[in-house]
Design a protein around this motif. Sequence first.
Motif, PDB file in Angstrom:
ATOM      1  N   GLY A 182      39.447  41.705  26.949  1.00  0.00           N
ATOM      2  CA  GLY A 182      38.441  42.716  26.643  1.00  0.00           C
ATOM      3  C   GLY A 182      37.896  42.551  25.233  1.00  0.00           C
ATOM      4  O   GLY A 182      36.688  42.666  24.998  1.00  0.00           O
ATOM      5  N   VAL A 231      42.157  32.051  35.260  1.00  0.00           N
ATOM      6  CA  VAL A 231      42.175  32.994  36.379  1.00  0.00           C
ATOM      7  C   VAL A 231      40.972  33.935  36.294  1.00  0.00           C
ATOM      8  O   VAL A 231      40.356  34.257  37.305  1.00  0.00           O
ATOM      9  CB  VAL A 231      43.496  33.802  36.398  1.00  0.00           C
ATOM     10  CG1 VAL A 231      43.384  34.984  37.344  1.00  0.00           C
ATOM     11  CG2 VAL A 231      44.648  32.913  36.815  1.00  0.00           C
ATOM     12  N   SER A 232      40.614  34.340  35.084  1.00  0.00           N
ATOM     13  CA  SER A 232      39.468  35.220  34.938  1.00  0.00           C
ATOM     14  C   SER A 232      38.159  34.458  34.841  1.00  0.00           C
ATOM     15  O   SER A 232      37.121  35.044  34.570  1.00  0.00           O
ATOM     16  CB  SER A 232      39.637  36.114  33.703  1.00  0.00           C
ATOM     17  OG  SER A 232      40.729  36.969  33.878  1.00  0.00           O
ATOM     18  N   THR A 271      41.473  46.902  33.959  1.00  0.00           N
ATOM     19  CA  THR A 271      42.122  46.776  32.655  1.00  0.00           C
ATOM     20  C   THR A 271      42.339  48.177  32.105  1.00  0.00           C
ATOM     21  O   THR A 271      41.667  49.122  32.485  1.00  0.00           O
ATOM     22  CB  THR A 271      41.229  46.031  31.639  1.00  0.00           C
ATOM     23  OG1 THR A 271      39.918  46.598  31.698  1.00  0.00           O
ATOM     24  CG2 THR A 271      41.159  44.563  31.939  1.00  0.00           C
ATOM     25  N   GLY A 272      43.244  48.286  31.183  1.00  0.00           N
ATOM     26  CA  GLY A 272      43.505  49.581  30.584  1.00  0.00           C
ATOM     27  C   GLY A 272      44.520  50.377  31.362  1.00  0.00           C
ATOM     28  O   GLY A 272      44.977  49.982  32.421  1.00  0.00           O
ATOM     29  N   LYS A 284      32.066  47.568  27.453  1.00  0.00           N
ATOM     30  CA  LYS A 284      32.028  46.114  27.582  1.00  0.00           C
ATOM     31  C   LYS A 284      33.390  45.439  27.687  1.00  0.00           C
ATOM     32  O   LYS A 284      33.508  44.346  28.219  1.00  0.00           O
ATOM     33  CB  LYS A 284      31.280  45.503  26.383  1.00  0.00           C
ATOM     34  CG  LYS A 284      29.791  45.760  26.400  1.00  0.00           C
ATOM     35  CD  LYS A 284      29.068  44.676  27.194  1.00  0.00           C
ATOM     36  CE  LYS A 284      27.570  44.796  27.107  1.00  0.00           C
ATOM     37  NZ  LYS A 284      26.997  45.923  27.801  1.00  0.00           N
ATOM     38  N   ASP A 285      34.432  46.088  27.155  1.00  0.00           N
ATOM     39  CA  ASP A 285      35.719  45.399  27.179  1.00  0.00           C
ATOM     40  C   ASP A 285      36.571  45.760  28.396  1.00  0.00           C
ATOM     41  O   ASP A 285      37.705  45.312  28.525  1.00  0.00           O
ATOM     42  CB  ASP A 285      36.509  45.658  25.883  1.00  0.00           C
ATOM     43  CG  ASP A 285      36.679  47.136  25.594  1.00  0.00           C
ATOM     44  OD1 ASP A 285      37.574  47.487  24.793  1.00  0.00           O
ATOM     45  OD2 ASP A 285      35.910  47.948  26.142  1.00  0.00           O
ATOM     46  N   PHE A 305      37.093  45.849  32.644  1.00  0.00           N
ATOM     47  CA  PHE A 305      36.622  45.189  33.853  1.00  0.00           C
ATOM     48  C   PHE A 305      37.660  45.379  34.954  1.00  0.00           C
ATOM     49  O   PHE A 305      38.713  45.968  34.723  1.00  0.00           O
ATOM     50  CB  PHE A 305      36.366  43.702  33.595  1.00  0.00           C
ATOM     51  CG  PHE A 305      37.514  42.980  32.930  1.00  0.00           C
ATOM     52  CD1 PHE A 305      37.552  42.828  31.543  1.00  0.00           C
ATOM     53  CD2 PHE A 305      38.563  42.452  33.674  1.00  0.00           C
ATOM     54  CE1 PHE A 305      38.604  42.169  30.925  1.00  0.00           C
ATOM     55  CE2 PHE A 305      39.616  41.793  33.059  1.00  0.00           C
ATOM     56  CZ  PHE A 305      39.633  41.640  31.679  1.00  0.00           C
ATOM     57  N   GLY A 322      39.572  36.901  39.785  1.00  0.00           N
ATOM     58  CA  GLY A 322      40.438  37.209  38.649  1.00  0.00           C
ATOM     59  C   GLY A 322      41.839  37.677  39.005  1.00  0.00           C
ATOM     60  O   GLY A 322      42.564  38.171  38.134  1.00  0.00           O
ATOM     61  N   SER A 340      41.647  32.219  41.998  1.00  0.00           N
ATOM     62  CA  SER A 340      40.469  32.947  41.534  1.00  0.00           C
ATOM     63  C   SER A 340      39.274  32.018  41.370  1.00  0.00           C
ATOM     64  O   SER A 340      39.391  30.936  40.793  1.00  0.00           O
ATOM     65  CB  SER A 340      40.793  33.616  40.202  1.00  0.00           C
ATOM     66  OG  SER A 340      39.614  34.063  39.597  1.00  0.00           O
ATOM     67  N   VAL A 341      38.140  32.442  41.905  1.00  0.00           N
ATOM     68  CA  VAL A 341      36.922  31.630  41.799  1.00  0.00           C
ATOM     69  C   VAL A 341      35.779  32.397  41.152  1.00  0.00           C
ATOM     70  O   VAL A 341      34.651  31.933  41.096  1.00  0.00           O
ATOM     71  CB  VAL A 341      36.442  31.146  43.190  1.00  0.00           C
ATOM     72  CG1 VAL A 341      37.421  30.160  43.776  1.00  0.00           C
ATOM     73  CG2 VAL A 341      36.193  32.305  44.112  1.00  0.00           C
ATOM     74  N   GLU A 342      36.063  33.594  40.679  1.00  0.00           N
ATOM     75  CA  GLU A 342      34.972  34.449  40.231  1.00  0.00           C
ATOM     76  C   GLU A 342      35.470  35.323  39.083  1.00  0.00           C
ATOM     77  O   GLU A 342      36.648  35.690  39.058  1.00  0.00           O
ATOM     78  CB  GLU A 342      34.510  35.306  41.416  1.00  0.00           C
ATOM     79  CG  GLU A 342      33.345  36.224  41.152  1.00  0.00           C
ATOM     80  CD  GLU A 342      32.113  35.521  40.617  1.00  0.00           C
ATOM     81  OE1 GLU A 342      31.575  34.620  41.286  1.00  0.00           O
ATOM     82  OE2 GLU A 342      31.687  35.879  39.502  1.00  0.00           O
ATOM     83  N   ILE A 343      34.554  35.627  38.146  1.00  0.00           N
ATOM     84  CA  ILE A 343      34.961  36.530  37.063  1.00  0.00           C
ATOM     85  C   ILE A 343      35.149  37.938  37.622  1.00  0.00           C
ATOM     86  O   ILE A 343      34.558  38.275  38.650  1.00  0.00           O
ATOM     87  CB  ILE A 343      33.927  36.567  35.900  1.00  0.00           C
ATOM     88  CG1 ILE A 343      32.564  37.029  36.421  1.00  0.00           C
ATOM     89  CG2 ILE A 343      33.830  35.243  35.205  1.00  0.00           C
ATOM     90  CD1 ILE A 343      31.543  37.207  35.309  1.00  0.00           C
ATOM     91  N   PRO A 344      35.974  38.749  36.992  1.00  0.00           N
ATOM     92  CA  PRO A 344      36.206  40.110  37.490  1.00  0.00           C
ATOM     93  C   PRO A 344      34.917  40.933  37.510  1.00  0.00           C
ATOM     94  O   PRO A 344      33.916  40.571  36.893  1.00  0.00           O
ATOM     95  CB  PRO A 344      37.213  40.680  36.487  1.00  0.00           C
ATOM     96  CG  PRO A 344      37.884  39.494  35.893  1.00  0.00           C
ATOM     97  CD  PRO A 344      36.839  38.428  35.853  1.00  0.00           C
ATOM     98  N   ILE A 373      31.638  42.692  34.374  1.00  0.00           N
ATOM     99  CA  ILE A 373      31.365  41.889  33.176  1.00  0.00           C
ATOM    100  C   ILE A 373      29.927  41.398  33.147  1.00  0.00           C
ATOM    101  O   ILE A 373      29.194  41.642  32.192  1.00  0.00           O
ATOM    102  CB  ILE A 373      32.334  40.697  33.074  1.00  0.00           C
ATOM    103  CG1 ILE A 373      33.777  41.185  32.996  1.00  0.00           C
ATOM    104  CG2 ILE A 373      32.002  39.843  31.858  1.00  0.00           C
ATOM    105  CD1 ILE A 373      34.810  40.101  32.910  1.00  0.00           C
ATOM    106  N   LEU A 374      29.529  40.698  34.203  1.00  0.00           N
ATOM    107  CA  LEU A 374      28.158  40.192  34.257  1.00  0.00           C
ATOM    108  C   LEU A 374      27.411  40.898  35.373  1.00  0.00           C
ATOM    109  O   LEU A 374      27.826  40.882  36.524  1.00  0.00           O
ATOM    110  CB  LEU A 374      28.158  38.693  34.571  1.00  0.00           C
ATOM    111  CG  LEU A 374      28.391  37.699  33.443  1.00  0.00           C
ATOM    112  CD1 LEU A 374      28.203  36.282  33.970  1.00  0.00           C
ATOM    113  CD2 LEU A 374      27.398  37.945  32.302  1.00  0.00           C
ATOM    114  N   GLN A 397      30.900  32.837  47.164  1.00  0.00           N
ATOM    115  CA  GLN A 397      32.245  32.802  46.593  1.00  0.00           C
ATOM    116  C   GLN A 397      33.312  33.185  47.607  1.00  0.00           C
ATOM    117  O   GLN A 397      34.498  33.070  47.339  1.00  0.00           O
ATOM    118  CB  GLN A 397      32.316  33.751  45.377  1.00  0.00           C
ATOM    119  CG  GLN A 397      31.230  33.529  44.345  1.00  0.00           C
ATOM    120  CD  GLN A 397      31.354  32.179  43.688  1.00  0.00           C
ATOM    121  OE1 GLN A 397      31.244  31.151  44.338  1.00  0.00           O
ATOM    122  NE2 GLN A 397      31.586  32.180  42.402  1.00  0.00           N
TER     123      GLN A 397
END
Lengths: 101, 474
Positions: free
Chosen positions: A60, A91-92, B106-107, B150-151, B153, B174, B194-198, B201-202, B210
């Motif tokens: 993050g 992984v991410s 997260t978090g 932003k931080d 996901f 992720g 994993s093949v993709e960002i969480p 994010i984008l 995917q």
Amino acid sequence: MSIQTHLSADSSALTIEILGRFDFSAHHDFRSAYIDRLPVPQRFCVDLAGTVVVDSAALGMLLLLRDHANSHKSTVCIMNANETVSEILDVSCFDRLFEIL
Amino acid sequence: MSPVLIAYLRYYERTSGCFNVADQKNIAQLQQQLVDQQHELDIFNHVLQHEQAISQKIFNEILNAQALQIKNLRYQISPAALFRGDVIMVARNGLGELHLFLGDFTGHGLVAAIGALPLKDIFYTMVKEGKAGYRILKEMNKKLCRILPKDLFCAVSYLVMDEKQGTAKILNGGMPVIRVCRQDTTKPDVLLTSVEIPLGILDNQNYEKQFVECSVSVGDRIFLHSDGLMKLENASGGRFGIKQIQPVFENRKDVAEIFDQLIESALEFSGQSVLADDCTLLEYTVANYDETFKRLDTKTQSWLSGKMDWQICLDLPYGSLKYFDPMPLIGKILEECPALEARKSELATIFVELFVNALEHGVLGLDSKIKKDPAGMMQFYQIKDRALSALTTGHIQFVIQHGPHPRLRRGGSLRIQVTDSGQGFDYKAYQRKKAADTHSLALSGRGIQLIHSLAASIEYKGKGNSVEVIYLWE
């Protein structure tokens, strides 16, 4: 955990080193390392050579740096990640968001 | 006495030798301050814990509790998992597909749990509407990008199980490895990294490509777990991780024993009697469609699977046209089909436009040229009113036909044909003119342009008094 910064001679590149565990405890120091720096460096490098482990809070923090860099049209690269840390970045799929060296 | 106070007194003693009455008063006051502050902190802590317990209960009621009554789904999830960011959502749609979502925010605490609520609405609504998994993820991602800082996901494992076709479509964004374990040991397991960002994010991510598709047989089991199981620590700080997980899968004698073995292994490793809050594990066993689901699905299936075949003809002679607005009735008919009901506003736009054109230009023979400016618009509607009251002939016919989608296995095609008793018009000349005049800001003619943007095709027939619109949905 400690943060060290190095600014290049022409002030265009800032390297941020994280030594130890890169987790939530680094939040304040990591942000302070770049947020008020003027002029805004054109390139930010996060050096993970001394970083033992990262967690999702660290991911993050990297995203926040990226956001800061993007708003000033600067680039961010991440370098020297060890095997464990590389795996977490993998992984991410962070190689889609950062230049990873 | 608090340690701080003792240290202070010792220092004071060393530096000044003895206490006088004024000193003693000071010390007593300090002591009392410390006690008061401690008391305040205790109360604050108590309130915080109480609020968290309530929130946890509410979130559980809303999210995890309802979802998990699905046949063939086994799960290990702690009541506090949501507060560690783990979310499970699962639902079946009318097409016979099962959608399973495992998310890891997260978090911690409220922050992690709050992101889950809007996802729940998106998931259950869109699955019910028969939407594809990649579309649902796109919406979820858009939503999270908008609401999360932003931080933050959400890593995601998404499974679309189609037991009818014998396929599983899986996306790993992720999360730790997702495993498709074969009951038949001669066939290799499938491991999906994993093949993709969480999510979050984008913005504007597309997930269609995917998803990995693999064929599955009855009895195969699909395992999904969150990061917690990987990070599980024992007393000496070692991690459970892939080194402990992999052998359970590789050395198994039977797929059926994997789930229990994993839990047992994890408990043994951690030395605890209960698994940590974020060790969420899911196992889905592929079922025999005919035996298990066919009975359940037949009732709801036909509407959404696009195999619905029907035709309705609505004839409105001039008497009805004078006094009766057919739009609500048509709306009611469309409402009976969930997929069309979900697209109500687009379809309403098309129907209204076609009807108004048929009535004003076809039956009443009015000319749009009058509508060239706002004053002209007013005049037009006055003329229309008079013409309608004086009507003694004419009719409009709606033919609404539904059939399968011409290209896809899902979705459908709605054909709307509106025919009026008017003279028609030279539509070929009109189309030529329109093609040449793309920047016209005329107040009339926009309706047809609107239909062009909503429908797959629009075609005039006969002498221009009949128009056919094809509307596709998926």
